[in-house]
Design a protein around this motif. Structure first.
Motif, PDB file in Angstrom:
ATOM      1  N   ALA A 106       0.848  -1.199   0.000  1.00 33.38           N
ATOM      2  CA  ALA A 106       0.000   0.000   0.000  1.00 33.38           C
ATOM      3  C   ALA A 106       0.884   1.250   0.000  1.00 33.38           C
ATOM      4  CB  ALA A 106      -0.929  -0.021   1.211  1.00 33.38           C
ATOM      5  N   LYS A 107       1.474   1.561  -1.145  1.00 30.26           N
ATOM      6  CA  LYS A 107       2.449   2.650  -1.215  1.00 30.26           C
ATOM      7  C   LYS A 107       1.812   4.015  -0.957  1.00 30.26           C
ATOM      8  CE  LYS A 107       5.820   0.322  -4.153  1.00 30.26           C
ATOM      9  NZ  LYS A 107       6.638   0.370  -5.405  1.00 30.26           N
ATOM     10  N   THR A 108       0.568   4.176  -1.377  1.00 30.13           N
ATOM     11  CA  THR A 108      -0.098   5.456  -1.128  1.00 30.13           C
ATOM     12  C   THR A 108      -0.328   5.666   0.359  1.00 30.13           C
ATOM     13  OG1 THR A 108      -1.208   5.251  -3.272  1.00 30.13           O
ATOM     14  CG2 THR A 108      -2.060   6.900  -1.752  1.00 30.13           C
ATOM     15  N   GLN A 163       6.898  -0.055   4.012  1.00 31.50           N
ATOM     16  CA  GLN A 163       6.530  -1.422   3.634  1.00 31.50           C
ATOM     17  C   GLN A 163       5.276  -1.923   4.356  1.00 31.50           C
ATOM     18  OE1 GLN A 163       9.420  -4.338   2.415  1.00 31.50           O
ATOM     19  NE2 GLN A 163      11.101  -3.029   3.118  1.00 31.50           N
ATOM     20  N   LEU A 164       4.177  -1.280   4.045  1.00 30.30           N
ATOM     21  CA  LEU A 164       2.863  -1.672   4.561  1.00 30.30           C
ATOM     22  C   LEU A 164       2.172  -2.542   3.519  1.00 30.30           C
ATOM     23  CD1 LEU A 164       0.450  -1.475   6.527  1.00 30.30           C
ATOM     24  CD2 LEU A 164      -0.172   0.676   5.369  1.00 30.30           C
ATOM     25  N   TYR A 165       1.808  -3.748   3.927  1.00 32.02           N
ATOM     26  CA  TYR A 165       1.162  -4.693   3.018  1.00 32.02           C
ATOM     27  C   TYR A 165      -0.261  -5.000   3.491  1.00 32.02           C
ATOM     28  CZ  TYR A 165       5.842  -5.587   1.138  1.00 32.02           C
ATOM     29  OH  TYR A 165       7.079  -5.460   0.549  1.00 32.02           O
ATOM     30  N   GLU A 219      -6.186   3.462  -2.452  1.00 29.31           N
ATOM     31  CA  GLU A 219      -5.658   2.175  -2.900  1.00 29.31           C
ATOM     32  C   GLU A 219      -6.602   1.431  -3.844  1.00 29.31           C
ATOM     33  OE1 GLU A 219      -2.665   1.183  -2.367  1.00 29.31           O
ATOM     34  OE2 GLU A 219      -2.026   2.581  -0.797  1.00 29.31           O
ATOM     35  N   GLY A 220      -7.819   1.943  -4.026  1.00 28.90           N
ATOM     36  CA  GLY A 220      -8.760   1.342  -4.970  1.00 28.90           C
ATOM     37  C   GLY A 220      -9.500   0.133  -4.444  1.00 28.90           C
ATOM     38  N   PHE A 221      -9.448  -0.118  -3.131  1.00 26.56           N
ATOM     39  CA  PHE A 221     -10.139  -1.249  -2.528  1.00 26.56           C
ATOM     40  C   PHE A 221     -11.512  -0.829  -2.015  1.00 26.56           C
ATOM     41  CE2 PHE A 221      -5.749  -2.859  -1.832  1.00 26.56           C
ATOM     42  CZ  PHE A 221      -5.896  -4.110  -2.407  1.00 26.56           C
TER      43      PHE A 221
END
Length: 353
Positions: free
Chosen positions: A55-57, A66-68, A316-318
């Motif tokens: 989730a780079k944004t 580095q958030l996943y 993130e578009g989710f």
């Protein structure tokens, strides 16, 4: 999403190959071994192996490295519940049950209805009279029988388990004999995270309700560490609806057991419904995971759940069910307090909106 679209989503998410295999599972002329192999193939095709997205944004928004996001909405019915539903239907087939039964307030019922439909096993779903979920029409479209009975969710679990024992049905409720099977199914999430990252993350954040998912993911990481696959076990973060979950409340109070809450104080909203409990059926296992991992627990307001849902869609578009963002919110709040050193962090998003 309207109700008609909901039915289409549940039914059309399953591949043509899975439907072909389902016909073979239902063919009683075949040996049980052959039918089980076909159902196992359905599980391999349809369930799990969900995406781990960086989730780079959000990293830039919250100044975290580095958030996943582990997105369980990739499962057929859009939630992590498919993992335990299909695992239990495999077990029910293996043991030659003709009926499975369970209590639900929504998502779990759809997952069990789909798995039962593909397995050719009758499915009885008990729902509290006071609960209203759009997903009932999906359950019915998949052939499940819906039975409404009075009482809270916890009351309905108890009653449906009693009826299962009385009639010789397969009891797929939480907190019973199937807990090890459910925890094992959820442990696969840890395996998938490890396969994508190559190691365990520093923190793994998970929304909690009954505690089965949380305990399962922790168990998965423990098993990986014991086998020498990972260099560490992540610190687990549990997050739930503010003051409406026994696991979070017991941990924050420093208790050595999972203490039930006052049922009268638990109020359902359209944002918190998947999280709230006065009794967490696998609460002891989840509380153990929290303590052993030296983790953290957070109470999350409806306002924060709603805001994070909007932010995830925008950034993130989710499209995430509000309750499913609780773990992520807890992780970001902990970072705000501790100012994490650069590492890898995972938040499990349990369901799409």
């Amino acid at each position: 999403m309207n109700l008609k679209d909901g039915v289409k989503t549940a039914e059309n998410k399953v591949s043509t190959e899975a439907r072909r295999l389902s016909d073979m599972v239902k063919d009683k002329r075949k040996s049980l071994v052959d039918r089980l192999e076909c159902f196992e193939d359905i599980i391999s095709l349809e369930v799990g192996d969900t995406g781990l997205h960086r989730a780079k944004t959000l990293e830039r928004e919250f100044d975290v490295r580095q958030l996943y996001l582990k997105y369980e909405g990739d499962n057929p019915t859009g939630t992590q519940k498919d993992r335990i539903a299909f695992a239990q239907l495999y077990d029910a087939l293996r043991r030659e049950f003709s009926v499975v039964s369970l209590a639900t307030c929504g998502n779990y019922g759809v997952a069990m209805a789909l798995a039962s439909d593909l397995a050719g096993v009758a499915c009885k779903i008990y729902i509290p009279e006071s609960y209203h979920t759009d997903r009932v029409i999906e359950m019915e479209s998949l052939g499940a029988q819906i039975i409404r009975i009075p009482g809270s969710y916890e009351d309905v679990v108890t009653e449906s388990s009693r009826l299962a024992a009385e009639h010789g049905w397969y009891d797929a409720n939480p907190g019973g004999a199937n807990t090890p099977l459910q925890i094992s199914a959820y442990a696969q999430i840890a395996q998938e995270i490890f396969e994508d990252l190559g190691d365990a993350p520093k923190y793994c954040a998970v929304p909690v309700s009954n505690g089965t998912l949380f305990a399962g993911i922790y168990r998965g990481f423990v098993n990986l560490y014991k086998r020498g696959k990972t260099s560490r076990i992540p610190k687990m973060i549990a997050a739930s609806s503010a003051h409406k979950n026994p696991i979070v409340e017991s941990y924050l109070q420093g208790l050595d057991h999972c203490k039930d809450l006052n049922p009268a104080a638990i109020k359902e909203t359209k944002y918190n419904e998947p999280l709230i409990n006065w009794h967490s059926f696998d609460g002891e296992e989840a509380l153990y995971a929290l303590k052993e991992s030296e983790g953290h627990a957070f109470n999350i307001s409806d306002k924060k759940l709603k805001e994070m849902t909007s932010l995830l869609h925008k950034k993130e578009g989710f499209r995430i069910l509000p309750a499913s963002t609780a773990g992520l919110i807890g992780l970001l709040e902990l970072d705000e307090k501790m100012n994490f050193e650069p590492d890898r962090f995972v938040a499990v998003l349990t369901a799409k909106n």
